[in-house]
Scaffold this motif. Structure first.
Motif, mmCIF file in Angstrom:
data_model
loop_
_atom_site.group_PDB
_atom_site.id
_atom_site.type_symbol
_atom_site.label_atom_id
_atom_site.label_comp_id
_atom_site.label_asym_id
_atom_site.label_seq_id
_atom_site.Cartn_x
_atom_site.Cartn_y
_atom_site.Cartn_z
ATOM 1 N N LEU A 182 8.881 1.324 -6.595
ATOM 2 C CA LEU A 182 8.004 2.419 -7.014
ATOM 3 C C LEU A 182 7.229 3.038 -5.862
ATOM 4 O O LEU A 182 6.539 4.046 -6.061
ATOM 5 C CB LEU A 182 7.016 1.907 -8.078
ATOM 6 N N GLY A 183 7.342 2.468 -4.678
ATOM 7 C CA GLY A 183 6.684 3.039 -3.511
ATOM 8 C C GLY A 183 5.181 2.856 -3.481
ATOM 9 O O GLY A 183 4.469 3.603 -2.797
ATOM 10 N N PHE A 184 4.660 1.847 -4.204
ATOM 11 C CA PHE A 184 3.220 1.595 -4.195
ATOM 12 C C PHE A 184 2.794 1.076 -2.823
ATOM 13 O O PHE A 184 3.533 0.349 -2.155
ATOM 14 C CB PHE A 184 2.845 0.552 -5.246
ATOM 15 N N SER A 185 1.578 1.413 -2.431
ATOM 16 C CA SER A 185 1.000 0.824 -1.227
ATOM 17 C C SER A 185 0.636 -0.622 -1.529
ATOM 18 O O SER A 185 0.516 -1.008 -2.703
ATOM 19 C CB SER A 185 -0.246 1.592 -0.801
ATOM 20 N N PRO A 186 0.435 -1.457 -0.491
ATOM 21 C CA PRO A 186 0.027 -2.849 -0.751
ATOM 22 C C PRO A 186 -1.245 -2.950 -1.601
ATOM 23 O O PRO A 186 -1.339 -3.800 -2.488
ATOM 24 C CB PRO A 186 -0.182 -3.422 0.649
ATOM 25 N N LEU A 187 -2.223 -2.082 -1.338
ATOM 26 C CA LEU A 187 -3.462 -2.134 -2.114
ATOM 27 C C LEU A 187 -3.214 -1.756 -3.571
ATOM 28 O O LEU A 187 -3.713 -2.428 -4.487
ATOM 29 C CB LEU A 187 -4.508 -1.196 -1.512
ATOM 30 N N LYS A 188 -2.429 -0.716 -3.806
ATOM 31 C CA LYS A 188 -2.140 -0.304 -5.176
ATOM 32 C C LYS A 188 -1.353 -1.389 -5.908
ATOM 33 O O LYS A 188 -1.583 -1.635 -7.106
ATOM 34 C CB LYS A 188 -1.360 1.017 -5.180
ATOM 35 N N ALA A 189 -0.446 -2.043 -5.188
ATOM 36 C CA ALA A 189 0.320 -3.137 -5.798
ATOM 37 C C ALA A 189 -0.606 -4.287 -6.183
ATOM 38 O O ALA A 189 -0.472 -4.878 -7.255
ATOM 39 C CB ALA A 189 1.399 -3.625 -4.832
ATOM 40 N N GLY A 190 -1.565 -4.612 -5.306
ATOM 41 C CA GLY A 190 -2.507 -5.686 -5.609
ATOM 42 C C GLY A 190 -3.369 -5.363 -6.813
ATOM 43 O O GLY A 190 -3.592 -6.210 -7.676
ATOM 44 N N LEU A 191 -3.842 -4.122 -6.891
ATOM 45 C CA LEU A 191 -4.675 -3.713 -8.025
ATOM 46 C C LEU A 191 -3.877 -3.679 -9.321
ATOM 47 O O LEU A 191 -4.409 -3.980 -10.393
ATOM 48 C CB LEU A 191 -5.286 -2.335 -7.751
#
Length: 479
Positions: free
Chosen positions: A315-324
């Motif tokens: 999905l191309g999420f950033s690491p921070l977005k993936a963590g949240l």
């Protein structure tokens, strides 16, 4: 997990309070070490794709970031607690903390996959030397209700660490402080670890070494070798095209574990100190607990890895977005484990209910996956997965220990804790391989296929769970 809260002979509440004036600051030091270790167990799931881009290597490198650490923890945990009994818990805590910081530094300066994986092994070994000492020191410092309160602090603190770990890792990677990128997830351990060491020198109690105890080094080597013979071919087999030697290694693991069981029985018969009491292998309830735990922790750990990989690679999420995005599952686990206290009397029915709920959540999640999937769409399914996981994990150790005798409780607890790590390593290896084997050209299809496997594994946990004791029996009062 059931723990014996007996105060050592001759130690009264008054004596404990007089002897350990700094017991509450010491508890904070112990918690800091445990949190630091727990965070580093999870950070590479979030940072793995970015680390691979930086250091190179194949997709197996992402799996090895977690597997190497976990396997090292397993091999270290088998002897870490005993080393504390022999040489002194404060000394081993300090050695473990210093070694963990050094391992973190080598992780931060790694320049290739081989160096980072080796450094992760160093972290895992020293983490295993540090963490087991805390429980022993707590039983030296506290007594009665204070001891129960001290143990009670572990759940909330570890829960907060589980929720905050992925978020912290994602934030540090995205923030790119001083151009360090992913390296900051390890560099942050340096000041935290240094403060923990200084505080440990000041506040942790001295403990007398127990020189009469011995280490079962051959047993530890056999158990670690058996685990490695299973995990290595699972991780590397796909990249090598599944040659015959990968299957030969997994078959050899069965032989090695058989030799381990024979050696432990022989050592016990000669009056030695085995890693695992041989009598445990004759108890159906304990064997069922081992099987249930291995399957569940493999499913849980592998699910966490593949989920974060899909968010970033698919999905191309950033690491921070993936963590949240994973926060609802962590919150669900806290809710589930909290509910366990209210329904504890129902024993294995709680675990069975959790398995059904977790399966429903995993199936709902995989049906929602797609190129346009967003965090809010999958949040309810993740919450359900977390609640189910909490209902499984919450009573698991107590149920699995219900069939053992008081004299076997220490050995059984250590075996189940180590098995939790082995199951986690197997899950990272097996489900990571299933995901990458399905092909990264269609990450949604690969994730759906993997999550179906997770659902089957959780239902297998449900089935094997019928072999567990129906009710929880406190090991302390068992006779």
């Amino acid at each position: 997990m059931t723990m014996t809260l007996d105060t050592p002979s001759g130690v009264t509440t008054e004596n404990v309070e007089k002897s350990y004036r700094w017991r509450w600051p010491a508890l904070f030091v112990i918690l800091t070490g445990s949190v630091m270790e727990l965070l580093d167990m999870t950070v590479t799931s979030i940072a793995g794709p970015v680390m691979r881009e930086s250091l190179g290597g194949g997709t197996a490198m992402i799996q090895w970031l977690g597997v190497a650490y976990t396997l090292a923890m397993v091999s270290g945990l088998l002897t870490g607690g005993r080393l504390g009994d022999i040489f002194g818990r404060k000394r081993m805590f300090l050695i473990g903390a210093i070694g963990f910081v050094v391992g973190s530094l080598f992780c931060a300066i790694a320049v290739n996959p081989e160096m980072i994986i080796t450094a992760r092994v160093v972290q895992g070994l020293f983490g295993a030397a540090m963490v087991p000492q805390g429980l022993g020191m707590m039983k030296e410092m506290f007594t009665g209700k204070e001891l129960q309160s001290a143990f009670g602090m572990f759940g909330p603190v570890m829960g907060l660490a589980a929720v905050g770990g992925p978020i912290l890792a994602g934030w540090l990677v995205d923030a790119d402080f001083f151009g360090t990128g992913w390296r900051m997830i390890f560099l942050i351990n340096l000041p935290i670890g240094a403060l923990a060491v200084l505080a440990a020198l000041k506040f942790l109690p001295e403990s007398r070494p127990g020189g009469s105890l011995t280490l079962d080094i051959p047993g530890a080597l056999l158990a670690t070798t058996g685990a490695l013979l299973i995990v290595f071919p699972l991780v590397q087999g796909r990249e090598y095209g599944w040659p015959l030697w990968t299957f030969a290694m997994m078959a050899a693991a069965v032989v090695v574990f058989g030799v381990f069981a024979w050696f432990e029985k022989r050592k016990s018969g000669r009056g030695g100190d085995p890693l695992v009491e041989p009598s445990l292998f004759r108890k159906r309830s304990f064997l069922a607990g081992m099987a249930t735990g291995t399957i569940y922790f493999a499913a849980f750990s592998g699910f966490g890895l593949v989920f974060t990989l899909y968010l970033q690679l698919g999905l191309g999420f950033s690491p921070l977005k993936a963590g949240l995005t994973g926060v609802p599952m962590s919150l669900g686990m806290i809710v589930g484990m909290g509910l366990v206290q209210a329904v504890r009397k129902h024993g294995r029915k709680v675990l069975h209910t959790g398995a059904l709920i977790m399966t429903a959540g995993v199936v709902a999640l995989l049906l929602l996956l797609g190129p346009e999937t967003g965090p809010w769409l999958i949040a309810p399914a993740l919450l359900v997965v977390g609640i189910g996981s909490g209902l499984i994990m919450g009573p698991y150790f107590e149920i699995a220990l219900s069939g053992v005798e008081p004299a076997e409780a220490g050995s059984a607890s250590g075996a189940l804790t180590s098995l939790q790590q082995v199951g986690g390593a197997l899950g990272l290896a097996l489900l990571g391989t299933v995901f990458f084997d399905a092909g990264t050209a269609d990450p949604t299809g690969a994730a759906q296929r993997t999550f179906w496997v997770v659902a089957v594994m959780v239902m297998l946990t449900f089935a094997v769970g019928f072999l567990l004791p129906k009710r929880i029996r406190d090991v302390e009062s068992a006779g």
